[in-house]
Enzyme design. Structure first.
Site, mmCIF file in Angstrom:
data_model
loop_
_atom_site.group_PDB
_atom_site.id
_atom_site.type_symbol
_atom_site.label_atom_id
_atom_site.label_comp_id
_atom_site.label_asym_id
_atom_site.label_seq_id
_atom_site.Cartn_x
_atom_site.Cartn_y
_atom_site.Cartn_z
ATOM 1 N N HIS A 72 -8.893 0.954 -3.016
ATOM 2 C CA HIS A 72 -9.704 0.644 -1.760
ATOM 3 C C HIS A 72 -10.541 1.896 -1.488
ATOM 4 O O HIS A 72 -9.795 2.659 -0.890
ATOM 5 C CB HIS A 72 -8.665 -0.024 -1.078
ATOM 6 N N MET A 102 -10.693 -6.386 6.582
ATOM 7 C CA MET A 102 -9.993 -5.277 7.439
ATOM 8 C C MET A 102 -9.495 -6.009 8.945
ATOM 9 O O MET A 102 -10.172 -6.338 9.624
ATOM 10 C CB MET A 102 -10.873 -3.996 7.754
ATOM 11 N N GLY A 108 -2.287 3.845 9.048
ATOM 12 C CA GLY A 108 -1.622 2.902 8.708
ATOM 13 C C GLY A 108 -0.843 2.548 9.946
ATOM 14 O O GLY A 108 -0.850 3.363 11.070
ATOM 15 N N ASP A 166 -5.950 -6.733 5.119
ATOM 16 C CA ASP A 166 -5.386 -5.312 5.220
ATOM 17 C C ASP A 166 -5.382 -4.863 6.544
ATOM 18 O O ASP A 166 -6.273 -4.485 7.319
ATOM 19 C CB ASP A 166 -6.358 -4.427 4.374
ATOM 20 N N GLY A 167 -3.940 -4.656 6.891
ATOM 21 C CA GLY A 167 -3.676 -4.141 8.207
ATOM 22 C C GLY A 167 -2.941 -4.944 9.316
ATOM 23 O O GLY A 167 -3.502 -6.106 9.682
ATOM 24 N N GLY A 168 -1.732 -4.647 9.725
ATOM 25 C CA GLY A 168 -0.762 -5.287 10.590
ATOM 26 C C GLY A 168 -0.380 -6.522 10.067
ATOM 27 O O GLY A 168 0.075 -7.351 10.961
ATOM 28 N N SER A 218 0.873 -1.183 0.119
ATOM 29 C CA SER A 218 0.013 -0.141 -0.082
ATOM 30 C C SER A 218 0.949 1.270 -0.002
ATOM 31 O O SER A 218 1.783 1.452 0.987
ATOM 32 C CB SER A 218 -0.924 -0.014 1.128
ATOM 33 N N HIS A 278 -1.501 -1.084 -3.825
ATOM 34 C CA HIS A 278 -2.866 -0.878 -3.157
ATOM 35 C C HIS A 278 -3.010 0.576 -2.970
ATOM 36 O O HIS A 278 -1.961 1.417 -2.300
ATOM 37 C CB HIS A 278 -2.658 -1.709 -1.783
ATOM 38 N N MET A 305 -9.176 7.658 1.276
ATOM 39 C CA MET A 305 -10.027 7.945 2.455
ATOM 40 C C MET A 305 -10.456 9.560 2.395
ATOM 41 O O MET A 305 -9.822 10.295 1.786
ATOM 42 C CB MET A 305 -8.985 7.952 3.680
ATOM 43 N N GLY A 362 1.462 -1.914 4.222
ATOM 44 C CA GLY A 362 1.786 -0.475 3.956
ATOM 45 C C GLY A 362 3.134 -0.469 4.699
ATOM 46 O O GLY A 362 4.373 -0.603 4.250
ATOM 47 N N ASP A 394 -5.199 3.431 -0.864
ATOM 48 C CA ASP A 394 -6.141 3.695 0.082
ATOM 49 C C ASP A 394 -6.738 4.983 -0.037
ATOM 50 O O ASP A 394 -6.023 6.154 0.304
ATOM 51 C CB ASP A 394 -5.430 3.592 1.443
ATOM 52 N N MET A 452 -12.479 3.977 0.787
ATOM 53 C CA MET A 452 -12.899 4.011 2.222
ATOM 54 C C MET A 452 -13.728 5.243 2.221
ATOM 55 O O MET A 452 -13.185 6.135 3.054
ATOM 56 C CB MET A 452 -11.802 3.969 3.202
#
Length: 215
Positions: free
Chosen positions: A63, A134, A141, A172-174, A5, A30, A34, A194, A32, A65
């Site tokens: 993506h 998610m 991030g 997506d995330g962590g 990302s 990716h 927002m 990311g 993001d 959001m």
């Protein structure tokens, strides 16, 4: 498969960061998007993607959001997105917006926040190309992975097998070294990263290490 990302990179060097993703061996990039409403942060819009599109042959994984994505998907299609993911929680017209994406010839994805059950999107599973889980609360991030989301990935994999469906499953995330094996063993196909990706000096070795881990 991996989708680094750009949120984890340096926006002032976006073209170089995109090249670094390709050089590392990833197939996806990716983005993001927002809006400061659906999530607290504001990032960038369709023009950012449009300006980067001529620089790369990567799959542009966009993506959204954002609230009411049906108002904006046409612009992101025009900008060069290949895969467009909308949040199940962001629209009253989920089937309509996913159909708009698919009718354009692009791949359509649906994303689920951590508190949203898989049953919420059961009606659209037969038409989507991608389901994004998610694994953090969306909006920033560098957040810590929520381990309970592995169960959601496993449920999506089971529904896919039972229904003879073909959507791919993303997280997506962590996502990183500590959890990548567990995620793939439970049905994950595409890891969005990311901070984990852009914090590595040798990004190609990092992705190779993850590939070895999940094989």
């Amino acid at each position: 498969m991996f989708s680094p990302s750009l949120l984890g990179g340096d926006f002032s060097r976006a073209g170089e960061e995109l090249a670094a993703i390709a050089a590392a061996g990833a197939d996806y990039a990716h983005f993001d998007i927002m809006d400061g409403s659906f999530v607290p942060e504001i990032t960038f819009g369709a023009k950012f993607i449009e300006d980067l599109r001529p620089l790369s042959d990567l799959v542009f994984d966009v993506h959204l959001m954002i609230e009411n994505p049906e108002r904006h998907v046409a612009r992101f299609i025009e900008a060069g997105a290949d895969l467009i993911t909308v949040h199940a929680e962001s629209t009253k017209h989920l089937w309509r917006v996913l159909s708009m994406i698919k009718e354009s010839g692009k791949d359509a994805g649906v994303a689920l926040n951590p508190g949203t059950p898989v049953s919420f999107i059961e009606p659209v599973l037969p038409i989507v190309d991608y389901v994004l889980v998610m694994t953090v609360n969306p909006g920033w991030g560098g957040q810590r992975f929520i381990p309970q989301m592995v169960d959601k990935i496993q449920e999506l994999d089971s529904r896919r097998l039972e229904g003879g469906l073909s959507y791919i499953i993303g997280a997506d995330g962590g996502v990183g070294r500590k959890n990548i094996r567990d995620l793939y063993q439970n049905g994950l196909d595409l890891a969005v990263m990311g901070t984990a990706f852009f914090s590595e000096n040798d990004k190609a070795s990092f992705l190779h290490e993850l590939e070895e881990t999940v094989q």
